[in-house]
Scaffold this motif. Structure first.
Motif, PDB file in Angstrom:
ATOM      1  N   ARG A 175      61.866  -6.053  11.632  1.00 30.84           N
ATOM      2  CA  ARG A 175      61.204  -7.177  10.972  1.00 30.84           C
ATOM      3  C   ARG A 175      60.815  -8.199  12.030  1.00 30.84           C
ATOM      4  O   ARG A 175      61.614  -9.034  12.444  1.00 30.84           O
ATOM      5  N   ASP A 188      58.024  -9.754   6.609  1.00 35.90           N
ATOM      6  CA  ASP A 188      58.944  -8.698   6.218  1.00 35.90           C
ATOM      7  C   ASP A 188      58.867  -7.513   7.191  1.00 35.90           C
ATOM      8  O   ASP A 188      58.730  -7.701   8.391  1.00 35.90           O
ATOM      9  N   VAL A 189      58.962  -6.277   6.683  1.00 36.13           N
ATOM     10  CA  VAL A 189      58.913  -5.063   7.501  1.00 36.13           C
ATOM     11  C   VAL A 189      57.507  -4.476   7.399  1.00 36.13           C
ATOM     12  O   VAL A 189      57.083  -4.062   6.320  1.00 36.13           O
TER      13      VAL A 189
END
Length: 442
Positions: free
Chosen positions: A269, A328-329
């Motif tokens: 992340r 986020d990812v």
């Protein structure tokens, strides 16, 4: 060179998962998790390749090190100027104990040894048909890993067959030659982008990385030729929605290749470096946009500014200015079409290159240049480099762009050209029994 084990430098479990052994002073691979090329067969080689993709996915700080060193960020009160980030940003206290050097060296070589295992297994299986495609993808990944090493350290040991021997450093030219050799194989044998998608290595992805390498080596005309061929034949196009490149990477019409970075696997992340705790993508807030970036990088009409930089207001009415490109990812982008426009702009004569530069600027909402705006080739080069900085902000390019064009010495954290590379980790020099030598100036 750290000690190595022929069985594997990184252990890979079947499926998409990879088992990592701990790494202290040596590469420690236990028999329970180690894999030999002899254990890989035609029915499972694809699973081991999936593991290699995960292993080769760059870590957050290693991916962004060129932005950190190049002036895109400054430290925050939370990290301070004595942190690893602060040391790279100021140039003070960068020595052979730098955690960045150690992490990049160990993790990259661990993945190179895994790539070697897959490539050796493919050769034993005959490297035909689908096996040859696997070898092509593994060869690309090995080239990408060596690209990370040579741009960070200069000459490093080139290891294409795993060994227990301590090896000396090859010259930087020899490392670049190996990268080109692996990329040429990938270009010849990988699947086309339309079939592979941007989640896997393709002929086009390998061609894009080769264009980058040729630019780094000063072969600008050849780099531009490859870049132009991709623009014309890849089936991709520039998009007016700059944010979608990073928010919807898998569907983007600009992305040539990106590591998948799944939450169930790698789970990196990048936003954790930039967003403060308690915000949408809560993180450590260890670096923030530099004053130079905030004051002069983006004009108000440039659509990239709002994607890359944001201001977060807190409940107590204080605020933080952050790098907002990452949420986020997300997939980790290696190559996208806009880089090919910028390589074409830099590698072609001004009257031709400016066409590619302006096409990119227009779609980003920025006014086009006229050739008469540039009194000298150097002025035009500076404009292209500045456009690269805007377009590729926080994608791992800036510092090496300045190195390859001889401009990094103008940075406040660089005192001389010896500091263009990082120090070889001191623990690796000690483990090599005198085989490894330190970079000049450290």
């Amino acid at each position: 060179m750290f000690r190595t084990y022929r069985l594997a430098a990184l252990s890979m479990a079947l499926g998409a998962s990879v088992l990592f052994s701990s790494c202290s002073k040596e590469l420690d691979v236990t028999p329970e998790s180690a894999v030999s090329p002899d254990q890989i067969n035609e029915s499972n080689v694809g699973f081991f390749l999936n593991g290699l993709y995960r292993a080769a996915t760059p870590e957050r700080d290693n991916y962004l090190i060129n932005d950190i060193r190049g002036g895109n960020y400054t430290w925050t009160p939370l990290s301070g100027n004595n942190s690893a980030y602060g040391r790279l940003i100021t140039g003070n206290g960068v020595d052979d104990g730098l955690s960045y050097s150690s992490s990049l060296w160990k993790n990259t070589y661990r993945s190179i040894y895994s790539a070697n295992n897959v490539i050796e297994a493919c050769d034993k299986l005959g490297a035909e048909g689908s096996v040859k495609v696997v070898k092509a993808e593994a060869s690309y990944l090995r080239a990408y890993l060596y690209y990370q090493l040579v741009t960070a350290f200069g000459g490093v040991p080139v290891i294409v067959e795993n060994t227990t021997e301590n090896l000396p450093r090859n010259t930087a030219d020899q490392v670049w030659d190996q990268i080109i050799k692996d990329l040429d194989f990938a270009i010849a044998e990988a699947k086309p982008l339309q079939e592979a998608t941007n989640k896997r290595v393709s002929k086009e992805a390998a061609t894009a990385l080769k264009a980058r390498v040729l630019l780094a080596r000063g072969n600008k005309a050849e780099a531009a030729q490859l870049a132009q061929s991709l623009i014309q034949s890849s089936g991709l196009s520039l998009t007016a929605d700059y944010g979608s490149i990073f928010r919807s990477t898998a569907a983007s019409r600009e992305v040539l290749f990106a590591f998948s970075n799944l939450k169930t696997e790698t789970n990196l992340r990048f936003s954790s470096l930039f967003w403060p705790y308690g915000t949408t993508w809560a993180g450590s807030y260890f670096v923030q946009p530099s004053t130079e970036v905030l004051e002069s990088l983006y004009t108000p009409d440039d659509v990239r500014g709002a994607v890359n930089i944001d201001t977060i207001y807190n409940a107590d009415k204080t605020y933080n200015v952050i790098v907002s490109k990452y949420w986020d990812v997300q997939p980790v982008i290696v190559s996208r079409l806009s880089e090919m426009y910028l390589i074409s702009a830099e590698g072609l004569p001004v009257d031709q290159g400016i066409t590619y530069l302006n096409e990119l600027r227009r779609i980003r909402g920025v006014e086009a240049f006229e050739a008469t705006d540039f009194a000298t080739p150097e002025a035009y080069l500076n404009a292209v480099l500045e456009e690269r900085r805007r377009e590729l902000f926080s994608e791992g390019f800036l510092f090496f762009d300045l190195v390859r064009t001889g401009k990094a010495v103008e940075l406040p954290n660089i005192q001389n050209t010896s500091q263009y590379v990082l120090p070889i980790p001191g623990d690796q020099i000690n483990l090599s029994n005198g085989m490894l030598t330190q970079n000049e100036g450290y």
